[in-house]
Design an enzyme around this catalytic site. Structure first.
Site, PDB file in Angstrom:
ATOM      1  CG  HIS A 123      27.645 -70.786 -68.777  1.00  0.00           C
ATOM      2  ND1 HIS A 123      28.577 -70.655 -67.770  1.00  0.00           N
ATOM      3  CD2 HIS A 123      27.166 -72.058 -68.666  1.00  0.00           C
ATOM      4  CE1 HIS A 123      28.661 -71.783 -67.095  1.00  0.00           C
ATOM      5  NE2 HIS A 123      27.808 -72.648 -67.616  1.00  0.00           N
ATOM      6  CG  HIS A 178      32.395 -76.108 -62.552  1.00  0.00           C
ATOM      7  ND1 HIS A 178      32.064 -77.200 -63.318  1.00  0.00           N
ATOM      8  CD2 HIS A 178      31.297 -75.321 -62.543  1.00  0.00           C
ATOM      9  CE1 HIS A 178      30.836 -77.074 -63.773  1.00  0.00           C
ATOM     10  NE2 HIS A 178      30.343 -75.936 -63.313  1.00  0.00           N
ATOM     11  CG  ASP A 200      30.718 -74.550 -66.517  1.00  0.00           C
ATOM     12  OD1 ASP A 200      31.380 -74.074 -65.575  1.00  0.00           O
ATOM     13  OD2 ASP A 200      29.622 -75.102 -66.370  1.00  0.00           O
ATOM     14  CG  HIS A 238      24.573 -74.599 -68.119  1.00  0.00           C
ATOM     15  ND1 HIS A 238      25.676 -75.197 -68.679  1.00  0.00           N
ATOM     16  CD2 HIS A 238      23.532 -74.900 -68.951  1.00  0.00           C
ATOM     17  CE1 HIS A 238      25.329 -75.837 -69.786  1.00  0.00           C
ATOM     18  NE2 HIS A 238      24.036 -75.669 -69.973  1.00  0.00           N
ATOM     19  CG  ASP A 245      26.221 -74.799 -62.475  1.00  0.00           C
ATOM     20  OD1 ASP A 245      25.629 -74.547 -63.524  1.00  0.00           O
ATOM     21  OD2 ASP A 245      27.339 -75.348 -62.447  1.00  0.00           O
ATOM     22  CG  HIS A 246      28.088 -71.019 -63.867  1.00  0.00           C
ATOM     23  ND1 HIS A 246      29.424 -70.774 -63.677  1.00  0.00           N
ATOM     24  CD2 HIS A 246      27.974 -72.364 -64.061  1.00  0.00           C
ATOM     25  CE1 HIS A 246      30.099 -71.909 -63.751  1.00  0.00           C
ATOM     26  NE2 HIS A 246      29.235 -72.885 -63.984  1.00  0.00           N
ATOM     27  CG  HIS A 273      29.908 -75.090 -71.370  1.00  0.00           C
ATOM     28  ND1 HIS A 273      30.288 -76.342 -70.930  1.00  0.00           N
ATOM     29  CD2 HIS A 273      28.859 -74.722 -70.580  1.00  0.00           C
ATOM     30  CE1 HIS A 273      29.519 -76.702 -69.926  1.00  0.00           C
ATOM     31  NE2 HIS A 273      28.634 -75.752 -69.691  1.00  0.00           N
TER      32      HIS A 273
END
Length: 305
Positions: free
Chosen positions: A62, A270, A212, A64, A66-67, A142
């Site tokens: 996805h 995570h 997530d 976000h 941090d990914h 999510h």
């Protein structure tokens, strides 16, 4: 050797306590698949002596940061190092626009073809298939569209009983035996029965990656019985309210999913930056699912028969 999962990053939101943003390298019999690409992923690949140019397929769960914020840097490095092989990039709607916009304004044209495959986060479907594996998407719950990924090894070839092979057996016929075929002469006479010349294939494995997501039992039919499950465990149960409001899971919830899905092993990751020490999350998960492990930087988890 079958599936090896190398943990490159285990932190959520921000890097903390020497933990990096989420990323994993899935190695299936020497073939590399990158799953998520948080900031610093290419440095982690170098740290663990993993050649980025061997990666031909990248899966982004996805959008976000941090990914995926390490993705542009990794793609650029591949270009600068002379890559000329095509690369497949699987991810949600918008990822192609993000990458092409950066390329446009930096006036960069890669030496290699970059193919974008959009993943529909609302349903499970086959998104990738090659000679070794089939990859299914897993719809996750999510705050924005998010998919997990199920890596499923294909049935392996049968194993040759070498003590039974005649000296004049051709390579072509050996390949036929591995595929499960009997060997016939040109006139149709049966020469060798496959069951006499081979052993059953080695076990094929399944690995599910669920990034997530809040607690959601709807994924259980998709991941049921997998040999190994990665499920985010951002918080301890004492912070359940925070987990729920941010669409994340606790270690207890991850373990509950693992137990109900009857998986072989659970990997936890995570982690929130609020936890410097992670042993309490592992302990909480093990109260409900004994085969729970911390998926932290440098750890490698192996499925082999």
């Amino acid at each position: 050797m079958s599936i090896r999962v190398k943990i490159l990053g285990s932190s959520s939101a921000t890097p903390a306590h020497r933990r990096n943003h989420t990323s994993q390298l899935v190695n299936v019999e020497g073939k590399y698949y990158l799953v998520d690409c948080g900031e610093g992923t290419q440095l982690q690949l170098k740290r663990y002596k993993l050649r980025a140019q061997r990666i031909n397929n990248i899966f982004i769960s996805h959008l976000h940061g941090d990914h995926y914020l390490g993705l542009m840097g990794l793609l650029s490095t591949m270009h600068l190092m002379g890559r000329n092989k095509p690369l497949n990039l699987y991810g949600p709607r918008g990822l192609a626009e993000i990458i092409t916009l950066q390329l446009r304004y930096s006036e960069t044209i890669f030496n290699y073809d970059l193919k974008f495959i959009e993943v529909d986060a609302s349903r499970s479907q086959v998104i990738h298939e090659d000679e070794l594996i089939c990859v299914h998407s897993i719809p996750l719950n999510h705050r924005i569209p998010c998919s997990g990924f199920l890596f499923e090894e294909k049935t392996k070839n049968r194993r040759i009983r070498r003590e039974m092979l005649p000296d004049d057996m051709s390579v072509r016929n050996i390949i036929r035996l591995k595929k499960g075929e009997d060997i016939y002469a040109e006139d149709g006479t049966l020469l060798y029965k496959n069951k006499d010349m081979t052993l059953p294939p080695r076990q094929s494995f399944r690995y599910a990656y669920c990034s997530d997501t809040k607690y959601d039992e709807s994924i259980i039919p998709i991941i049921e019985g997998v040999d190994m499950l990665y499920h985010e465990a951002t918080f301890l149960e004492e912070h359940l309210d925070r987990a729920t409001s941010t669409y994340h899971s606790t270690a207890k919830e991850a373990a509950t999913i693992a137990q109900k899905a009857n998986v072989g092993k659970l990997l936890l990751g995570h982690f929130s930056a609020r936890y410097k020490e992670l042993e309490p999350l592992e302990a909480e998960a093990r109260e409900f699912f004994a085969e729970s492990y911390l998926a932290i930087e440098g750890e490698e988890f192996i499925l082999d028969s």
